[in-house]
Write a protein that holds these residues in place. Structure first.
Motif, PDB file in Angstrom:
ATOM      1  N   LYS A 117       0.768  -1.270   0.145  1.00 23.14           N
ATOM      2  CA  LYS A 117      -0.013   0.008   0.037  1.00 23.14           C
ATOM      3  C   LYS A 117       0.710   1.039  -0.120  1.00 23.14           C
ATOM      4  O   LYS A 117       0.705   2.305   0.483  1.00 23.14           O
ATOM      5  CB  LYS A 117      -1.081  -0.070   1.251  1.00 23.14           C
ATOM      6  CG  LYS A 117      -0.396  -0.346   2.561  1.00 23.14           C
ATOM      7  CD  LYS A 117      -1.501  -0.316   3.531  1.00 23.14           C
ATOM      8  CE  LYS A 117      -0.736  -0.635   4.927  1.00 23.14           C
ATOM      9  NZ  LYS A 117      -1.560  -0.877   6.222  1.00 23.14           N
TER      10      LYS A 117
ATOM     11  N   GLY B 141      -1.499   3.910  -1.608  1.00 16.38           N
ATOM     12  CA  GLY B 141      -2.602   4.489  -1.119  1.00 16.38           C
ATOM     13  C   GLY B 141      -2.451   4.671   0.231  1.00 16.38           C
ATOM     14  O   GLY B 141      -3.347   4.954   0.869  1.00 16.38           O
TER      15      GLY B 141
ATOM     16  N   GLU C 247      -5.276   2.088   2.191  1.00 15.16           N
ATOM     17  CA  GLU C 247      -5.547   0.910   1.624  1.00 15.16           C
ATOM     18  C   GLU C 247      -4.662   0.842   0.467  1.00 15.16           C
ATOM     19  O   GLU C 247      -4.486   1.852  -0.332  1.00 15.16           O
ATOM     20  CB  GLU C 247      -6.926   1.019   1.558  1.00 15.16           C
ATOM     21  CG  GLU C 247      -7.871   1.097   2.551  1.00 15.16           C
ATOM     22  CD  GLU C 247      -7.832  -0.280   3.511  1.00 15.16           C
ATOM     23  OE1 GLU C 247      -7.565  -1.343   2.600  1.00 15.16           O
ATOM     24  OE2 GLU C 247      -8.297  -0.260   4.418  1.00 15.16           O
TER      25      GLU C 247
ATOM     26  N   LEU D 173      -3.879   0.453  -3.455  1.00 11.66           N
ATOM     27  CA  LEU D 173      -4.615   1.104  -4.684  1.00 11.66           C
ATOM     28  C   LEU D 173      -4.530  -0.205  -5.663  1.00 11.66           C
ATOM     29  O   LEU D 173      -3.631  -0.319  -6.309  1.00 11.66           O
ATOM     30  CB  LEU D 173      -3.913   2.278  -5.458  1.00 11.66           C
ATOM     31  CG  LEU D 173      -4.100   3.453  -4.704  1.00 11.66           C
ATOM     32  CD1 LEU D 173      -3.252   4.695  -5.303  1.00 11.66           C
ATOM     33  CD2 LEU D 173      -5.532   4.035  -4.429  1.00 11.66           C
ATOM     34  N   LYS D 174      -5.680  -0.961  -5.777  1.00 13.52           N
ATOM     35  CA  LYS D 174      -5.487  -2.304  -6.634  1.00 13.52           C
ATOM     36  C   LYS D 174      -5.187  -2.186  -8.034  1.00 13.52           C
ATOM     37  O   LYS D 174      -5.747  -1.304  -8.656  1.00 13.52           O
ATOM     38  CB  LYS D 174      -6.497  -3.419  -6.232  1.00 13.52           C
ATOM     39  CG  LYS D 174      -6.324  -3.865  -4.824  1.00 13.52           C
ATOM     40  CD  LYS D 174      -7.649  -4.584  -4.504  1.00 13.52           C
ATOM     41  CE  LYS D 174      -7.464  -5.103  -3.060  1.00 13.52           C
ATOM     42  NZ  LYS D 174      -8.659  -6.013  -2.624  1.00 13.52           N
TER      43      LYS D 174
ATOM     44  N   CYS E  96      -0.730   1.882  -9.545  1.00 12.51           N
ATOM     45  CA  CYS E  96      -1.471   1.370  -8.582  1.00 12.51           C
ATOM     46  C   CYS E  96      -0.391   0.494  -7.721  1.00 12.51           C
ATOM     47  O   CYS E  96       0.842   0.328  -8.237  1.00 12.51           O
ATOM     48  CB  CYS E  96      -2.130   0.260  -9.353  1.00 12.51           C
ATOM     49  SG  CYS E  96      -1.340  -0.827 -10.597  1.00 12.51           S
ATOM     50  N   ASP E  97      -0.597  -0.271  -6.663  1.00 12.14           N
ATOM     51  CA  ASP E  97       0.237  -0.815  -5.690  1.00 12.14           C
ATOM     52  C   ASP E  97       0.628  -2.268  -6.178  1.00 12.14           C
ATOM     53  O   ASP E  97      -0.416  -2.840  -6.879  1.00 12.14           O
ATOM     54  CB  ASP E  97      -0.420  -0.911  -4.423  1.00 12.14           C
ATOM     55  CG  ASP E  97      -0.178   0.592  -3.643  1.00 12.14           C
ATOM     56  OD1 ASP E  97       1.096   1.178  -3.667  1.00 12.14           O
ATOM     57  OD2 ASP E  97      -1.290   0.975  -2.808  1.00 12.14           O
TER      58      ASP E  97
END
Length: 557
Positions: free
Chosen positions: A62, A65, A68, A70-71, A87-88
């Motif tokens: 993460k 994010g 949380e 960031l998928k 994205c992560d």
């Protein structure tokens, strides 16, 4: 405690010998050999953090994010994840760093083991420091710019090379300093590799907590700090290495007569390029592969195994794993973390205990104990699980993990006994390909068997039963291979002329030309220096053990 040179001359060195050269680190008369293990520990305690890298996975997953993850979308595959900044990274992708560590550890140890014997441990130790610490610094830049390829290159590949070089750097040196205690000497150093995560993991957790901000999870800053710390500590260790002069032996020690000891110790020396064609090498390779495959397979699954087998009984709730709510699952995860910490302690202690014991029992008998006792313990686990006996279940795994660590620490002495000491570091490097093989074989067997059993509808608390019996079979194979080991035939050893040439190439001299200045002028190492050296490595290790004991306490509570 100190040892003396059997020759009376003080080693002197060529003026043109560089500070990293092998000639510059030949010890003077009166040098205390107990200064060398702390130097080896300084390096192994740093590179042992490879075992603890999983502490970074959750924060890194993460990194963008923060709160949380960031998928990534389904269109972002593994190769896109190497370069994406939108994205992560999932934890499954991050795990490739861990895989690369041990692949490149085995490759670098095998490729450059012979070079180590020629140039000496100081030069190799310095290069290991720059690769391991420098790799972390490059990875820090990768985290900062969110480029995963930089992390794979930095920590995975460059760091993995540092792992391999650092791991083998002290082996032949310690065996030559301690011909009377080969197992104990290598056990002391390799104990450090197991203990590195005990220091590094809690240190990393504290640093990430310190550096965390609303815009950063604190990982790149932690990588940078730890990379610098590791470079300094490993350089201190590398410059602390000394090698004994040719012909040196401990004061008052008489070499054992071949054939009259339990240790099967040879007096010849095998050239490293010949070991591929010697049956004993492949037998020991299989011995290590089977022992480590069984151990490494359960290390990764120890925590979920305990939770799925005992479920709510770990916290006094009469319910199976699948019947627990989120709060209860969190509680038993804490207990399982304590179990994993307990296993790591036994892994460390076993490295020193079993390797030291092998000096008394002989290496072959020690491995026989590993396979027979280990097989009985693996076989007992399904019964203790079915009976709900946590004490027997946990006790079996603790002893198994002690023998897993003991196998790593004992094998360099086994190789020295069989193939001689002249090129044992290089031969050990070749043998570490067994570790890379076991690192794939063990987890594959355990993980895929678990998934297969679950797919058949077998309850979670029984899915590991068949796996334990398969691991018993692996140990039986190891036992047979170990039983087949015999002394190496004379035809495989170097002739006197070949040994003399190898020593010349390896700069292995009792004394160098008198044209240059003496590099070590003292004649008796002050005891205070020995005490300070051990204190320097002992304090961090004691802190790591203390933090691990705190975590292990959760299990008993």
């Amino acid at each position: 405690m100190s040892s003396v040179l059997t020759q009376g001359a003080t080693p002197v060195h060529h003026q043109d010998a560089g500070i990293l050269s092998k000639e510059r680190i030949i010890a003077a008369p009166g040098f205390n050999r107990w200064l060398v293990p702390p130097a080896a520990l300084a390096i192994h305690l740093c590179i042992g953090m490879a075992y603890g890298f999983s502490v970074f996975w959750l924060p890194l997953s993460k990194a963008l994010g923060i709160k949380e993850a960031l998928k990534c979308g389904p269109e972002v595959g593994f190769f896109q994840q190497l370069f994406t900044t939108s994205c992560d990274w999932p934890i499954s992708t991050l795990g490739w760093m861990y895989t690369l560590f041990f692949v490149f550890l085995g490759l670098s140890a095998a490729i450059w083991g012979g070079w180590l014997e020629r140039v000496g441990p100081r030069k190799v130790g310095v290069l290991a420091a720059l690769c391991w610490g420098g790799g972390m610094l490059f990875s820090a830049l990768g985290v900062y710019t969110h480029q995963f390829w930089m992390m794979l290159l930095g920590s995975g590949i460059i760091g993995g090379i540092g792992l391999g070089l650092g791991y083998i750097s002290p082996v032949s040196t310690l065996i030559k300093w301690f011909p009377d205690k080969r197992g104990m000497a290598t056990g002391m150093a390799i104990m450090g590799f197991g203990g590195g995560a005990m220091i590094g993991s809690p240190l990393a957790a504290e640093l990430m907590k310190h550096f965390a901000t609303p815009t950063s999870v604190g990982v790149w800053e932690t990588f940078a700090v730890m990379g610098c710390l590791y470079i300094v500590a490993m350089l201190v260790g590398a410059f602390g290495y000394r090698i004994p002069a040719s012909g040196w032996q401990p004061a008052g020690w008489t070499p054992p007569v071949q054939g009259q000891t339990k240790a099967m110790i040879t007096h010849g020396h095998v050239y490293v390029k010949k070991v591929w064609g010697i049956p004993q090498f492949w037998l020991v390779w299989m011995v290590l592969t089977m022992n480590v495959s069984a151990g490494i397979g359960v290390i990764g699954m120890a925590s979920p195994m305990l939770q799925e087998v005992f479920g709510g009984s770990l916290i006094g709730v009469p319910a199976k794993f699948g019947e627990l709510d989120k709060t209860q699952l969190t509680a038993i995860a804490g207990v399982a973390a304590g179990f994993a910490a307990l296993l790591s302690l036994f892994n460390i202690v076993g490295r020193f205990f079993w390797a030291s014991l092998s000096d008394k029992l002989g290496r072959k008998l020690t491995y026989t104990v590993f396979f027979i006792l280990g097989g009985l313990l693996y076989f007992s686990i399904p019964a203790s699980a079915a009976a709900g006996n946590k004490l027997l279940f946990v006790g079996a795994f603790c002893i198994i993990l002690s023998m897993y660590g003991g196998a790593f620490a004992t094998v360099p002495a086994y190789l020295a006994d069989l193939f001689g000491t002249q090129m044992v570091g290089a031969i050990h490097g070749r043998l570490l390909t067994a570790w890379a093989t076991a690192g794939i074989l063990g987890p594959v067997v355990v993980n895929y068997m678990r998934d297969y059993q679950l797919g058949l509808g077998i309850p979670r608390d029984q899915v590991y039963n068949q796996t334990m019996y398969i691991l018993v079979g692996m140990l039986v194979i190891g036992l047979i291979c170990n039983w087949l080991v015999r002394p190496v035939a004379d035809k495989h050893f170097m002739s006197e002329a070949e040994l003399a040439e190898e020593k010349r190439l390896a700069h292995d001299k009792a004394q160098a030309s008198a044209a240059g200045p003496v590099t070590m002028t003292f004649h008796q190492t002050p005891v205070v220096w020995v005490a300070l050296a051990w204190l320097a490595v002992g304090l961090p290790l004691a802190w790591g053990v203390y933090r691990t004991l705190l975590s292990a306490g959760k299990f008993f509570n």
